[in-house]
Design an enzyme around this catalytic site. Structure first.
Site, short mmCIF file in Angstrom:
data_model
loop_
_atom_site.label_atom_id
_atom_site.label_comp_id
_atom_site.label_asym_id
_atom_site.label_seq_id
_atom_site.Cartn_x
_atom_site.Cartn_y
_atom_site.Cartn_z
N HIS A 56 6.44 9.74 0.64
CA HIS A 56 5.22 10.54 0.80
C HIS A 56 5.29 11.91 0.13
O HIS A 56 4.42 12.74 0.38
CB HIS A 56 4.86 10.72 2.28
CG HIS A 56 4.77 9.44 3.07
ND1 HIS A 56 4.42 9.42 4.40
CD2 HIS A 56 4.97 8.15 2.73
CE1 HIS A 56 4.42 8.17 4.84
NE2 HIS A 56 4.75 7.38 3.83
N ASP A 94 0.84 -1.19 0.00
CA ASP A 94 0.00 0.00 0.00
C ASP A 94 0.88 1.24 0.00
O ASP A 94 2.08 1.18 0.28
CB ASP A 94 -0.94 0.02 1.20
CG ASP A 94 -0.19 0.18 2.53
OD1 ASP A 94 0.86 -0.47 2.70
OD2 ASP A 94 -0.66 0.94 3.40
N ASP A 145 8.58 4.07 -1.26
CA ASP A 145 7.90 3.56 -0.07
C ASP A 145 6.59 2.89 -0.45
O ASP A 145 5.54 3.53 -0.51
CB ASP A 145 7.66 4.73 0.90
CG ASP A 145 7.08 4.29 2.22
OD1 ASP A 145 7.15 3.09 2.55
OD2 ASP A 145 6.54 5.16 2.93
N GLU A 177 0.13 -1.02 5.72
CA GLU A 177 1.24 -0.57 6.56
C GLU A 177 1.14 0.93 6.82
O GLU A 177 1.50 1.40 7.90
CB GLU A 177 2.57 -0.91 5.88
CG GLU A 177 3.80 -0.74 6.78
CD GLU A 177 4.39 0.66 6.79
OE1 GLU A 177 5.23 0.95 7.65
OE2 GLU A 177 4.00 1.49 5.92
#
Length: 352
Positions: free
Chosen positions: A321, A65, A87, A121
């Protein structure tokens, strides 16, 4: 384009924010099946693929995810841009690619690799919580970005709480504090206490609070304030210790724990770390050890599994992010080679 770069691009092209991971899980199952390997999707939606005869189980735990925010997938100047490139689909594709290389060459004689692409996660680690009682590996590798030439040994813990206070509405000219004022005072007390505790300590050893949200509401009869607080924890402060302190400070307010996971740190002198050190040096790297101030699924599974552990994966975690998230493809290629060699080294080490 190599098959391994094609795998990375294909899973990055699948936009899978938390709760929408199924396309990548299904793609990885198909990828393993085409290589003649076992693969399935478990009850939580996690991808699970296996290779090697065992008996020593090695779990490679990544996640599939991402945080929200779709980024146009593109390749520029040797870099692949896209949400999750760092990530943590880069590390996940590294896990899959190294495992397929080892399976294709019959290199595994003593270990069974269990490759897991966990869901959620970035949420509450529901995927990792689903597997924690289903496996008992001898070695654990977490798939998170740390750089192809680095080994991550530990992560800070975390405690997320929801603070809620409701009172009958009172006149603004009266002597009592308003519910927002009470909540803000609670937050300032927590922040000041953390500042005192943290004095002179490095970031990994500090308690780091963050106020994620505060909302107030009134209907003429009662006033309510709610706060979402997330605290990063060092090794010496477990979630229960801090929870008890917060409850004592809360007074008439309610404190609800959303989740709490302790900080974790693996040792350096283990067969797993030695296997990676040898692999990194073979690739011409000068290995570096790191600890992270964030959290990962290591925080969930490590306290239960109590085995040698580390995190490994290509990518610059400073890009996690962000709108410019990207991975250097040559670093991704190198990481596959490092992991393949490390797993070969470990397979030989456990034979003795």
């Amino acid at each position: 384009m190599t098959q391994e770069r094609a795998l990375l691009r294909s899973i990055v092209q699948c936009y899978t924010p938390t709760g929408e991971e199924q396309p990548v899980a299904a793609h990885l199952v198909d990828h393993f099946h085409r290589a003649g390997l076992e693969a399935s999707i478990d009850g939580a939606g996690n991808f699970v693929g296996c290779a090697g005869p065992g008996p020593v189980e090695v779990v490679l735990l990544g996640h599939i995810d991402t945080v929200p925010g779709e980024i146009r997938v593109r390749e520029e100047n040797g870099k692949l841009y896209g949400r999750g490139a760092v990530d943590a689909k880069g590390p996940m594709a590294t896990f899959a690619s190294a495992t397929l290389r080892l399976a294709a060459t019959g290199a595994l004689a003593n270990t069974r690799l269990i490759v897991i692409g966990a869901v959620a996660e970035e949420g509450g680690s529901q995927g990792a919580r689903h597997i924690v009682d289903r496996y008992r590996p001898r070695h654990l590798i977490i798939g998170e970005p740390g750089g192809w030439d680095s080994i991550v040994l530990g992560y800070k813990g975390s405690l997320r709480i929801e603070y809620r206070l409701e009172r009958s509405t009172r006149h603004s000219a009266g002597p009592d504090e308003s519910v927002p004022e009470v909540a803000v005072a609670f937050w300032h007390r927590l922040s000041a206490w953390c500042d005192d505790v943290n004095a002179g300590k490095r970031v990994f050893d500090q308690i780091s609070p963050a106020l994620r949200m505060i909302n107030t509401h009134g209907n003429g009869f009662s006033d309510t304030v709610a706060m979402d607080i997330h605290v990063r924890l060092p090794l010496e402060y477990g979630p229960e210790i801090l929870r008890e302190k917060l409850e004592a400070w809360a007074g008439e307010a309610d404190i609800a724990v959303v989740f709490g996971d302790p900080a974790v740190k693996g040792g350096k002198n283990t067969p797993l770390v030695r296997a990676f050190l040898g692999a990194l040096r073979d690739q011409g790297a000068q290995p570096r050890f790191k600890v992270k101030t964030g959290t990962s699924d290591m925080n969930v599974v490590a306290p239960a599994w109590c085995c040698p552990m580390l995190a490994y994966g290509p990518g610059d975690s400073a890009l996690d992010h962000t709108p410019e998230e990207h991975i250097k493809l040559d670093e991704y290629d190198r990481a596959i080679g490092v992991l393949e060699t490390a797993l070969r080294n470990l397979d030989k080490a456990v034979a003795g």
